[in-house]
Motif scaffolding. Structure first.
Motif, PDB file in Angstrom:
ATOM      1  N   TYR A 108       7.535   9.368  -5.534  1.00 33.57           N
ATOM      2  CA  TYR A 108       7.072   9.839  -4.792  1.00 33.57           C
ATOM      3  C   TYR A 108       7.652  10.801  -3.916  1.00 33.57           C
ATOM      4  O   TYR A 108       7.657  11.227  -2.506  1.00 33.57           O
ATOM      5  CB  TYR A 108       5.847   9.416  -3.757  1.00 33.57           C
ATOM      6  CG  TYR A 108       5.991   8.065  -3.807  1.00 33.57           C
ATOM      7  CD1 TYR A 108       6.715   7.667  -2.939  1.00 33.57           C
ATOM      8  CD2 TYR A 108       5.321   7.008  -4.881  1.00 33.57           C
ATOM      9  CE1 TYR A 108       6.598   6.325  -2.390  1.00 33.57           C
ATOM     10  CE2 TYR A 108       5.620   5.559  -4.541  1.00 33.57           C
ATOM     11  CZ  TYR A 108       6.717   5.230  -3.170  1.00 33.57           C
ATOM     12  OH  TYR A 108       6.596   4.641  -3.447  1.00 33.57           O
ATOM     13  N   THR A 109       8.721  10.047  -3.728  1.00 35.37           N
ATOM     14  CA  THR A 109      10.288  10.793  -2.878  1.00 35.37           C
ATOM     15  C   THR A 109      11.418  11.203  -3.862  1.00 35.37           C
ATOM     16  O   THR A 109      11.605  10.172  -5.090  1.00 35.37           O
ATOM     17  CB  THR A 109      11.138   9.876  -1.945  1.00 35.37           C
ATOM     18  OG1 THR A 109      11.265   8.246  -2.171  1.00 35.37           O
ATOM     19  CG2 THR A 109       9.912   9.479  -1.275  1.00 35.37           C
ATOM     20  N   ASP A 153       0.473  -1.559   0.303  1.00 36.44           N
ATOM     21  CA  ASP A 153       0.159   0.018   0.120  1.00 36.44           C
ATOM     22  C   ASP A 153       0.768   0.752   0.057  1.00 36.44           C
ATOM     23  O   ASP A 153       0.163   2.354   0.150  1.00 36.44           O
ATOM     24  CB  ASP A 153      -1.551  -0.149   1.699  1.00 36.44           C
ATOM     25  CG  ASP A 153      -1.597  -1.151   1.722  1.00 36.44           C
ATOM     26  OD1 ASP A 153      -1.850  -1.742   0.261  1.00 36.44           O
ATOM     27  OD2 ASP A 153      -2.437  -1.845   2.534  1.00 36.44           O
ATOM     28  N   ILE A 154       2.161   0.508  -0.266  1.00 34.73           N
ATOM     29  CA  ILE A 154       3.022   2.389  -0.344  1.00 34.73           C
ATOM     30  C   ILE A 154       2.540   3.421  -1.352  1.00 34.73           C
ATOM     31  O   ILE A 154       2.797   4.687  -0.820  1.00 34.73           O
ATOM     32  CB  ILE A 154       4.277   1.672  -0.359  1.00 34.73           C
ATOM     33  CG1 ILE A 154       4.372   1.322   1.229  1.00 34.73           C
ATOM     34  CG2 ILE A 154       5.477   3.354   0.006  1.00 34.73           C
ATOM     35  CD1 ILE A 154       6.094   0.533   1.056  1.00 34.73           C
ATOM     36  N   PRO A 155       2.077   3.041  -2.452  1.00 33.62           N
ATOM     37  CA  PRO A 155       2.120   3.949  -3.221  1.00 33.62           C
ATOM     38  C   PRO A 155       1.266   4.849  -3.139  1.00 33.62           C
ATOM     39  O   PRO A 155       1.000   5.877  -3.563  1.00 33.62           O
ATOM     40  CB  PRO A 155       2.205   3.006  -5.036  1.00 33.62           C
ATOM     41  CG  PRO A 155       3.087   1.673  -4.680  1.00 33.62           C
ATOM     42  CD  PRO A 155       3.050   1.588  -3.152  1.00 33.62           C
ATOM     43  N   THR A 156      -0.073   4.068  -2.413  1.00 34.63           N
ATOM     44  CA  THR A 156      -1.104   4.927  -2.177  1.00 34.63           C
ATOM     45  C   THR A 156      -1.021   5.732  -1.481  1.00 34.63           C
ATOM     46  O   THR A 156      -1.274   7.019  -1.067  1.00 34.63           O
ATOM     47  CB  THR A 156      -2.520   3.569  -2.084  1.00 34.63           C
ATOM     48  OG1 THR A 156      -2.516   2.843  -3.113  1.00 34.63           O
ATOM     49  CG2 THR A 156      -3.429   4.643  -2.740  1.00 34.63           C
ATOM     50  N   ALA A 157      -1.007   5.151  -0.043  1.00 37.00           N
ATOM     51  CA  ALA A 157      -0.096   6.301   1.045  1.00 37.00           C
ATOM     52  C   ALA A 157       0.581   7.174   0.957  1.00 37.00           C
ATOM     53  O   ALA A 157       0.029   7.986   1.525  1.00 37.00           O
ATOM     54  CB  ALA A 157       0.076   5.301   1.976  1.00 37.00           C
ATOM     55  N   PHE A 158       1.662   7.437  -0.439  1.00 35.14           N
ATOM     56  CA  PHE A 158       2.622   8.653  -0.647  1.00 35.14           C
ATOM     57  C   PHE A 158       1.618   9.126  -1.551  1.00 35.14           C
ATOM     58  O   PHE A 158       1.521  10.740  -0.824  1.00 35.14           O
ATOM     59  CB  PHE A 158       3.161   7.911  -1.267  1.00 35.14           C
ATOM     60  CG  PHE A 158       4.651   7.977  -0.522  1.00 35.14           C
ATOM     61  CD1 PHE A 158       5.049   8.999   0.224  1.00 35.14           C
ATOM     62  CD2 PHE A 158       5.024   6.668   0.249  1.00 35.14           C
ATOM     63  CE1 PHE A 158       6.317   9.217   1.173  1.00 35.14           C
ATOM     64  CE2 PHE A 158       5.719   6.196   1.780  1.00 35.14           C
ATOM     65  CZ  PHE A 158       6.916   7.244   1.518  1.00 35.14           C
ATOM     66  N   SER A 159       0.597   9.139  -2.097  1.00 24.51           N
ATOM     67  CA  SER A 159      -0.002   9.024  -3.782  1.00 24.51           C
ATOM     68  C   SER A 159      -0.749  10.372  -3.141  1.00 24.51           C
ATOM     69  O   SER A 159      -1.475  11.371  -3.063  1.00 24.51           O
ATOM     70  CB  SER A 159      -0.618   8.536  -4.473  1.00 24.51           C
ATOM     71  OG  SER A 159      -1.190   7.786  -4.575  1.00 24.51           O
ATOM     72  N   THR A 160      -1.911   9.606  -1.692  1.00 26.21           N
ATOM     73  CA  THR A 160      -2.605  10.229  -0.825  1.00 26.21           C
ATOM     74  C   THR A 160      -2.502  11.010  -0.055  1.00 26.21           C
ATOM     75  O   THR A 160      -2.985  10.915   0.798  1.00 26.21           O
ATOM     76  CB  THR A 160      -4.120   9.089  -0.640  1.00 26.21           C
ATOM     77  OG1 THR A 160      -3.085   8.933   0.368  1.00 26.21           O
ATOM     78  CG2 THR A 160      -4.613   8.352  -1.820  1.00 26.21           C
TER      79      THR A 160
END
Ligand code: PCA
Length: 323
Positions: free
Chosen positions: A216-217, A188-195
């Motif tokens: 995202y980094t 779920d990392i990409p979603t946690a960053f993008s949201t």
């Protein structure tokens, strides 16, 4: 011969010949197919299948597709799945011994991680045994490093920054740095960053690559603070029900998987850092100030761990330092 007689004959043959018992094992794992841990487990499954002529047939269900990461251990304990993989430190609330590999800078190289595993393996497998689980093998992730959205040289720059945590230790480290942790599974990392739920993390370059951290980094600070392990275990009654030959084949494949997994992990460290750089991330060493603060935090966390782990913990550290 009547059909009935034929069927009875088959049933007798099945009962009298244990080698024909078919063990179809569904194996839940938390991480995706591209992750080296999962690939190592696929090879383990192939080797077990081959060595048992298919009588132990493991089907890997990766990325939490059969059971979520947090449910895998109990699923295996209750016999809902015969075998599974989890991040060892996920169980630290049950027994501090499971968290010994997640103390910053206690064991930050492969040599140290191996010595720490030698010193803690019996305690870990004993704690699993108490729950009716048999440890098969454990493999470390590459060293844990920081993924940030700006160049950070002063520890104070991290204060108030939201942070993705994956276990108690990463959460505690973030608190000590004045950051704001939220637990997020690797998938779920990409979603946690993008949201916008999180803006930074500490993890391996492997997870950085599999979650496309460059989207995202921007900065990777190569601290390699510890090497947390994944472990694979099997329900002990399921293991007992195997023939001696099958059990020996599983144990032999497990030993090979542990050796192969450590090699894969070692090799990943450089190639995946290079992949992050190639994808556009700035790869840098920590400033002296940041390194000093992280090492201070490591000492605080080692003390806290020892307090929790008591005599059993002290014995592990003693064996580790004697190595
Ligand atoms: N990857 C896993 C655990 C440690 C690691 O390197 C994660 O980030 O969830």
């Amino acid at each position: 011969m009547t059909i009935r007689a034929t069927l009875t004959g088959c049933a007798v043959a099945l009962i009298s010949s244990p080698a024909l018992a078919q063990n179809d094992w569904d194996m839940p794992t938390p991480y995706g197919d591209a992750v080296f841990h999962t690939q190592n487990i696929m090879t383990f499954a192939d080797e077990v299948r081959e060595a048992t002529d298919g009588s132990v047939d493991i089907t890997v269900h990766s990325a939490g597709s059969l059971f979520a990461h947090g449910q895998i251990k109990d699923s295996v304990r209750r016999g809902l799945a015969p075998i599974g993989e989890i991040l060892m430190s996920q169980l630290v609330n049950e027994n501090p011994v499971f968290g010994v590999d997640s103390i910053p800078f206690l064991a930050a190289s492969y040599e140290e991680a191996e010595a720490l595993w030698d010193a803690s393996r019996d305690a870990v497998s004993g704690a699993l045994e108490e729950q009716g689980l048999t440890l098969l093998f454990a493999v470390p992730w590459p060293g844990q490093s920081l993924f940030l959205r700006e160049e950070v040289t002063e520890p104070a720059q991290l204060e108030g920054v939201s942070f993705r945590a994956y276990n108690n230790a990463t959460e505690r480290m973030a608190q000590l740095l004045g950051m704001i942790p939220t637990q997020v599974e690797a998938g779920d990392i990409p979603t946690a960053f993008s949201t916008g739920r999180v803006a930074s993390m500490i993890t391996s370059p492997s997870t950085g690559v599999s979650s496309q951290a460059w989207d995202y980094t921007s900065h990777f600070i190569d601290v390699q603070a510890w090497l947390p392990k994944n472990m694979v275990f099997v329900n002990a009654s399921v293991m007992d029900a195997l023939t001696d030959e099958e059990r020996a084949a599983v144990l032999e494949a497990a030993e090979a998987a542990e050796a192969r997994g450590w090699e894969m992990s070692r090799a990943e460290t450089d190639t995946q850092i290079a992949a992050l750089e190639e994808a556009g991330m700035v790869v840098m060493q920590p400033s002296d100030e940041l390194a000093a603060r992280l090492s201070e935090i490591g000492e605080i966390m080692a003390d806290e761990w020892l307090e929790e782990a008591g005599e059993a913990g002290a014995a592990i550290l003693e064996a580790y330092h004697a190595d």
